[in-house]
Scaffold this motif. Structure first.
Motif, PDB file in Angstrom:
ATOM      1  N   GLU A  68     -52.929 -74.351  39.702  1.00 13.43           N
ATOM      2  CA  GLU A  68     -54.354 -74.395  39.382  1.00 13.43           C
ATOM      3  C   GLU A  68     -54.816 -75.853  39.342  1.00 13.43           C
ATOM      4  OE1 GLU A  68     -58.026 -74.092  38.762  1.00 13.43           O
ATOM      5  OE2 GLU A  68     -56.862 -72.268  39.097  1.00 13.43           O
ATOM      6  N   PRO A  69     -55.673 -76.290  40.258  1.00  9.74           N
ATOM      7  CA  PRO A  69     -56.016 -77.716  40.338  1.00  9.74           C
ATOM      8  C   PRO A  69     -56.932 -78.215  39.225  1.00  9.74           C
ATOM      9  CG  PRO A  69     -57.295 -76.474  41.946  1.00  9.74           C
ATOM     10  CD  PRO A  69     -56.332 -75.502  41.333  1.00  9.74           C
ATOM     11  N   THR A  70     -57.642 -77.330  38.536  1.00  6.38           N
ATOM     12  CA  THR A  70     -58.642 -77.800  37.570  1.00  6.38           C
ATOM     13  C   THR A  70     -58.208 -77.635  36.116  1.00  6.38           C
ATOM     14  OG1 THR A  70     -59.771 -75.652  37.535  1.00  6.38           O
ATOM     15  CG2 THR A  70     -60.509 -77.265  39.166  1.00  6.38           C
ATOM     16  N   LEU A  71     -57.152 -76.880  35.860  1.00  8.58           N
ATOM     17  CA  LEU A  71     -56.696 -76.635  34.493  1.00  8.58           C
ATOM     18  C   LEU A  71     -55.244 -77.076  34.382  1.00  8.58           C
ATOM     19  CD1 LEU A  71     -58.223 -73.070  34.020  1.00  8.58           C
ATOM     20  CD2 LEU A  71     -59.156 -75.219  33.177  1.00  8.58           C
ATOM     21  N   VAL A 104     -56.720 -54.615  29.153  1.00 11.05           N
ATOM     22  CA  VAL A 104     -57.853 -55.337  28.570  1.00 11.05           C
ATOM     23  C   VAL A 104     -57.312 -56.407  27.626  1.00 11.05           C
ATOM     24  CG1 VAL A 104     -59.997 -55.173  27.266  1.00 11.05           C
ATOM     25  CG2 VAL A 104     -59.253 -53.241  28.685  1.00 11.05           C
ATOM     26  N   THR A 105     -57.754 -57.629  27.824  1.00 10.52           N
ATOM     27  CA  THR A 105     -57.351 -58.729  26.960  1.00 10.52           C
ATOM     28  C   THR A 105     -58.580 -59.544  26.555  1.00 10.52           C
ATOM     29  OG1 THR A 105     -57.000 -60.277  28.786  1.00 10.52           O
ATOM     30  CG2 THR A 105     -55.122 -58.923  28.129  1.00 10.52           C
ATOM     31  N   GLU A 106     -58.401 -60.338  25.529  1.00 11.27           N
ATOM     32  CA  GLU A 106     -59.411 -61.332  25.137  1.00 11.27           C
ATOM     33  C   GLU A 106     -58.768 -62.708  25.210  1.00 11.27           C
ATOM     34  OE1 GLU A 106     -62.659 -62.032  21.597  1.00 11.27           O
ATOM     35  OE2 GLU A 106     -60.615 -61.522  21.002  1.00 11.27           O
ATOM     36  N   LEU A 107     -59.393 -63.626  25.939  1.00 14.34           N
ATOM     37  CA  LEU A 107     -58.931 -65.002  26.025  1.00 14.34           C
ATOM     38  C   LEU A 107     -59.929 -65.888  25.289  1.00 14.34           C
ATOM     39  CD1 LEU A 107     -57.781 -65.200  29.768  1.00 14.34           C
ATOM     40  CD2 LEU A 107     -56.421 -64.648  27.743  1.00 14.34           C
ATOM     41  N   VAL A 123     -61.062 -60.117  29.585  1.00  9.50           N
ATOM     42  CA  VAL A 123     -60.486 -60.111  30.929  1.00  9.50           C
ATOM     43  C   VAL A 123     -59.719 -58.802  31.115  1.00  9.50           C
ATOM     44  CG1 VAL A 123     -58.935 -61.268  32.536  1.00  9.50           C
ATOM     45  CG2 VAL A 123     -60.291 -62.612  30.924  1.00  9.50           C
ATOM     46  N   THR A 124     -59.996 -58.109  32.214  1.00  6.65           N
ATOM     47  CA  THR A 124     -59.367 -56.824  32.487  1.00  6.65           C
ATOM     48  C   THR A 124     -58.561 -56.882  33.779  1.00  6.65           C
ATOM     49  OG1 THR A 124     -61.193 -55.914  33.794  1.00  6.65           O
ATOM     50  CG2 THR A 124     -61.356 -55.709  31.391  1.00  6.65           C
ATOM     51  N   GLY A 125     -57.731 -55.867  33.973  1.00 11.70           N
ATOM     52  CA  GLY A 125     -56.944 -55.753  35.195  1.00 11.70           C
ATOM     53  C   GLY A 125     -57.661 -54.951  36.244  1.00 11.70           C
ATOM     54  N   LEU A 161     -57.845 -66.439  35.601  1.00 14.76           N
ATOM     55  CA  LEU A 161     -58.055 -67.797  36.098  1.00 14.76           C
ATOM     56  C   LEU A 161     -59.540 -68.066  36.358  1.00 14.76           C
ATOM     57  CD1 LEU A 161     -55.011 -68.149  38.512  1.00 14.76           C
ATOM     58  CD2 LEU A 161     -55.309 -69.235  36.278  1.00 14.76           C
ATOM     59  N   VAL A 162     -60.242 -67.077  36.908  1.00 21.08           N
ATOM     60  CA  VAL A 162     -61.677 -67.236  37.130  1.00 21.08           C
ATOM     61  C   VAL A 162     -62.406 -67.392  35.801  1.00 21.08           C
ATOM     62  CG1 VAL A 162     -63.767 -66.095  37.967  1.00 21.08           C
ATOM     63  CG2 VAL A 162     -61.680 -66.034  39.342  1.00 21.08           C
ATOM     64  N   ALA A 163     -62.039 -66.562  34.816  1.00 20.99           N
ATOM     65  CA  ALA A 163     -62.696 -66.626  33.513  1.00 20.99           C
ATOM     66  C   ALA A 163     -62.479 -67.978  32.851  1.00 20.99           C
ATOM     67  CB  ALA A 163     -62.167 -65.498  32.618  1.00 20.99           C
ATOM     68  N   LEU A 164     -61.294 -68.551  33.017  1.00 22.89           N
ATOM     69  CA  LEU A 164     -61.027 -69.846  32.403  1.00 22.89           C
ATOM     70  C   LEU A 164     -61.762 -70.971  33.125  1.00 22.89           C
ATOM     71  CD1 LEU A 164     -57.237 -69.423  31.621  1.00 22.89           C
ATOM     72  CD2 LEU A 164     -59.112 -69.545  29.977  1.00 22.89           C
ATOM     73  N   ARG A 165     -61.789 -70.918  34.458  1.00 24.71           N
ATOM     74  CA  ARG A 165     -62.534 -71.948  35.192  1.00 24.71           C
ATOM     75  C   ARG A 165     -64.002 -71.947  34.779  1.00 24.71           C
ATOM     76  NH1 ARG A 165     -60.504 -69.374  39.982  1.00 24.71           N
ATOM     77  NH2 ARG A 165     -58.338 -69.978  40.346  1.00 24.71           N
ATOM     78  N   GLU A 166     -64.567 -70.752  34.621  1.00 22.72           N
ATOM     79  CA  GLU A 166     -65.980 -70.643  34.278  1.00 22.72           C
ATOM     80  C   GLU A 166     -66.224 -70.803  32.785  1.00 22.72           C
ATOM     81  OE1 GLU A 166     -67.107 -66.856  35.772  1.00 22.72           O
ATOM     82  OE2 GLU A 166     -67.130 -67.484  37.875  1.00 22.72           O
ATOM     83  N   GLY A 167     -65.237 -70.440  31.967  1.00 24.16           N
ATOM     84  CA  GLY A 167     -65.439 -70.430  30.522  1.00 24.16           C
ATOM     85  C   GLY A 167     -65.190 -71.758  29.843  1.00 24.16           C
ATOM     86  N   VAL A 168     -64.329 -72.601  30.422  1.00 19.89           N
ATOM     87  CA  VAL A 168     -64.099 -73.921  29.828  1.00 19.89           C
ATOM     88  C   VAL A 168     -65.368 -74.760  29.995  1.00 19.89           C
ATOM     89  CG1 VAL A 168     -62.761 -76.050  29.980  1.00 19.89           C
ATOM     90  CG2 VAL A 168     -61.619 -73.841  30.261  1.00 19.89           C
TER      91      VAL A 168
END
Length: 282
Positions: A68-71, A104-107, A123-125, A161-168
């Motif tokens: 992951e290049p951004t995190l 189903v998870t919560e990050l 975040v879900t599968g 990974l998408v949620a973290l890129r957008e959520g940070v």
């Protein structure tokens, strides 16, 4: 065939050389700024327990961070991280069982400097991204290799990974590829329960208020029942509504207590009348 003027030819050569790297290859674009995260153990809050799945998801995400290049994941205690990533497993039903499959998870992210809550994503599968094989299934997830559940796990990883890129928050992306800070971090958010600086009333901004409708309304550190309770409100108390996220409201009491309350325990937010007492929201 016409030949370009020597000056024009020289300019063209300079432009082409600037766009090409060694051996005539296109020059690579600069690496994007990165954010530094630490990863805590995942918590299993499924009704019946999911065995080693929570730890498997943490290891799955940890391996994916290597590409992951951004995190940037900081693994050793001596390495300084700015955000702590907490994962909670909320629901899991593997493929082939009774009912539709689910993961189903919560990050959640907290600022390491003061432990203040920053953001949270469910975040879900489900969704695209379940076919990638760049990241190997870690040991705790090998049980589902080759099954329909593997696609759910891989879809979860792509969504995480998408949620973290957008959520940070953008302000935390401050490090270059060499790990050097290129600009300062933003101030840490106020920790729930702490009273931030006085608002600027001269700007004319008015904060909506709401009234507690339940006998007792727990004030939690974050928007969810899994977060610790900071205090309680009683029926009839009036609070300021600072933010809303899903079914939760971020509120502040007159005494300075700040946290999250379930919206079903409050009236709808209303803006107080200028110069008058807070609206009781009948």
């Amino acid at each position: 065939m016409l030949c370009p003027h020597p000056v024009v030819a020289a300019l063209l050569l300079v432009l082409v050389s600037a766009c090409l790297g060694p051996a005539g290859r296109p020059a690579s674009s600069p690496a994007p700024p990165r954010a530094r995260l630490a990863l805590s153990p995942f918590v299993d809050e499924t009704p019946k327990g999911a065995g080693p799945l929570a730890e498997g998801l943490r290891l799955f995400l940890q391996e994916a961070f290597a590409r992951e290049p951004t995190l940037q994941l900081m693994r050793r205690p001596e390495e300084r991280a700015d955000l702590l990533l907490r994962g909670t497993l909320l629901d899991f039903r593997p493929a082939g069982g009774q009912g539709p499959p689910a993961l189903v998870t919560e990050l959640s992210l907290v600022d390491v400097r003061n432990g203040a809550f920053v953001t949270s994503r469910i975040v879900t599968g489900a969704g695209p991204g379940g076919r990638g094989r760049e990241t190997h299934l870690p040991g705790p997830l090998q049980h589902w290799a080759g099954s329909g559940t593997e696609g759910i796990l891989r879809a979860w990883l792509a969504s995480a990974l998408v949620a973290l890129r957008e959520g940070v928050p953008a302000g935390y992306f401050v490090y270059d590829a060499a790990g050097k800070a290129v600009r300062p971090l933003p101030p840490p958010p106020p920790k729930a329960g702490q009273r931030p600086g006085a608002p600027d009333v001269s700007s004319g901004m008015v904060t909506p208020t709401a009234t507690v409708t339940a006998e007792r309304a727990p004030v939690r550190e974050g928007p969810g029942s899994r977060h610790p309770i900071l205090g309680e409100l009683s029926r009839g108390e009036v609070v300021q509504v600072l933010d809303e996220r899903g079914e939760w409201s971020n509120v502040r009491t007159p005494g300075g207590l700040e946290g999250w309350v379930s919206r079903v325990l409050l009236t709808a937010p209303r803006v107080p009348l200028p110069g008058g007492p807070p609206d009781k929201n009948p």
